[in-house]
Write an enzyme that holds these catalytic residues in place. Structure first.
Site, PDB file in Angstrom:
ATOM      1  N   HIS A  16      93.496  50.757  38.980  1.00 59.90           N
ATOM      2  CA  HIS A  16      94.892  50.990  39.363  1.00 59.90           C
ATOM      3  C   HIS A  16      95.609  49.642  39.377  1.00 59.90           C
ATOM      4  CE1 HIS A  16      97.949  52.985  42.326  1.00 59.90           C
ATOM      5  NE2 HIS A  16      98.526  52.153  41.504  1.00 59.90           N
ATOM      6  N   GLU A  65     102.587  46.694  37.177  1.00 61.28           N
ATOM      7  CA  GLU A  65     101.579  45.982  37.972  1.00 61.28           C
ATOM      8  C   GLU A  65     101.822  44.475  37.946  1.00 61.28           C
ATOM      9  OE1 GLU A  65      99.085  47.359  40.040  1.00 61.28           O
ATOM     10  OE2 GLU A  65     100.356  49.085  39.651  1.00 61.28           O
ATOM     11  N   HIS A  69     102.817  42.970  41.408  1.00 65.38           N
ATOM     12  CA  HIS A  69     101.643  42.359  42.039  1.00 65.38           C
ATOM     13  C   HIS A  69     101.162  41.087  41.351  1.00 65.38           C
ATOM     14  CE1 HIS A  69     101.481  45.997  44.388  1.00 65.38           C
ATOM     15  NE2 HIS A  69     101.370  46.734  43.301  1.00 65.38           N
TER      16      HIS A  69
END
Length: 200
Positions: A16, A65, A69
Site C-alpha cells: 500500500h 503515495e 508520503h
C-alpha cells in the site's frame, strides 16, 4: 467495488505504501516523475499495483503515495529520491515476504475462519515484532471480519519494530485508510476472521 475496473486482482499481498509518521504532504513542489523509477517498473507493477485507477500507465497510486508520503520520507538520506523511496519500499516488501510467512504458518485464503489471535501470534513469532492488522468490519448479518491490511512498522534506521497505538489510543493513519468505500480498522481479537481468496 463496481466504481472501478479492478481486473484480475493479485492473489498475493501487495504494497500500500511506505509512510513516515507525518501524514500531510511535505513538499508540494516535488512532483512525481515516473521516469525516475523506470528501472523499477516491472517490480512496481507486480508488487505495488494500482488496482483502483484505470489510467493508461496506472501511475496515479504511486503519484499519490509520493506526493503524500514520499516527500515526507525524503528527509531520511536513504529515502531522499523517488528511486530510493520506491526502491526501498520494494526491498522491505521482499525482506518481509508476508506471503510465504503466512503460508508457512498455515494461514492461507480459505472459506473457513481464523482466530485473529492465532494470526497475530504467528506473525509475531515469525518476525519478532507485532504488526498492526486491519480488517473490514462484519457486514450486516455477518459475524466475521475480513482481513484487509497488515502494517509493519520500522525505526528511522528501517529496522522492524512493534506497531503500537498512540498513547491516547487513537491512530493518525487510521482516518486515511480506505478500501473502496468501507473503512479499515484495527481487527477485533474476538471476532472470527475471514481471509478470502478473492475480494467480492
Amino acid at each position: 467495488m463496481s466504481a472501478n475496473d479492478c481486473q484480475d486482482p493479485p492473489k498475493y499481498w501487495t504494497i500500500h505504501g511506505l509512510w513516515p509518521d507525518k501524514t500531510e504532504d511535505c513538499n508540494r513542489t516535488w512532483h512525481f516523475n515516473v521516469t525516475e523509477i523506470k528501472d523499477l517498473m516491472s517490480d512496481m507493477r507486480h508488487y505495488w499495483p494500482d488496482v483502483l485507477h484505470s489510467s493508461l500507465n496506472r501511475t496515479q497510486f504511486w503519484k499519490h503515495e509520493w506526493d503524500k508520503h514520499g516527500t515526507c520520507a525524503a528527509t531520511l538520506e536513504v529515502l531522499n529520491s523517488q528511486k530510493k523511496y520506491f526502491g526501498k519500499a520494494l526491498e522491505l516488501y521482499q525482506h518481509i515476504d508476508l506471503n510465504s510467512c503466512l503460508l508457512k504458518a498455515g494461514i492461507k485464503p480459505s472459506s473457513s475462519y481464523y482466530q485473529m489471535t492465532a494470526i497475530k501470534e504467528a506473525l509475531t513469532r515469525f518476525y519478532g515484532v507485532t504488526p498492526k492488522i486491519q480488517c473490514l468490519p462484519p457486514e450486516e448479518g455477518e459475524k466475521a471480519q475480513t482481513i484487509g491490511q497488515i502494517e509493519f512498522c520500522f525505526t528511522k534506521e528501517l529496522q522492524l519494530r512493534n506497531c503500537t497505538a498512540l498513547k491516547d489510543g487513537s491512530n493518525i493513519m487510521q482516518a486515511h485508510l480506505k478500501l473502496g468505500t468501507e473503512e479499515l480498522s484495527v481487527c477485533n481479537d474476538t471476532l472470527p476472521t475471514y481471509y478470502p481468496l478473492e475480494v467480492q
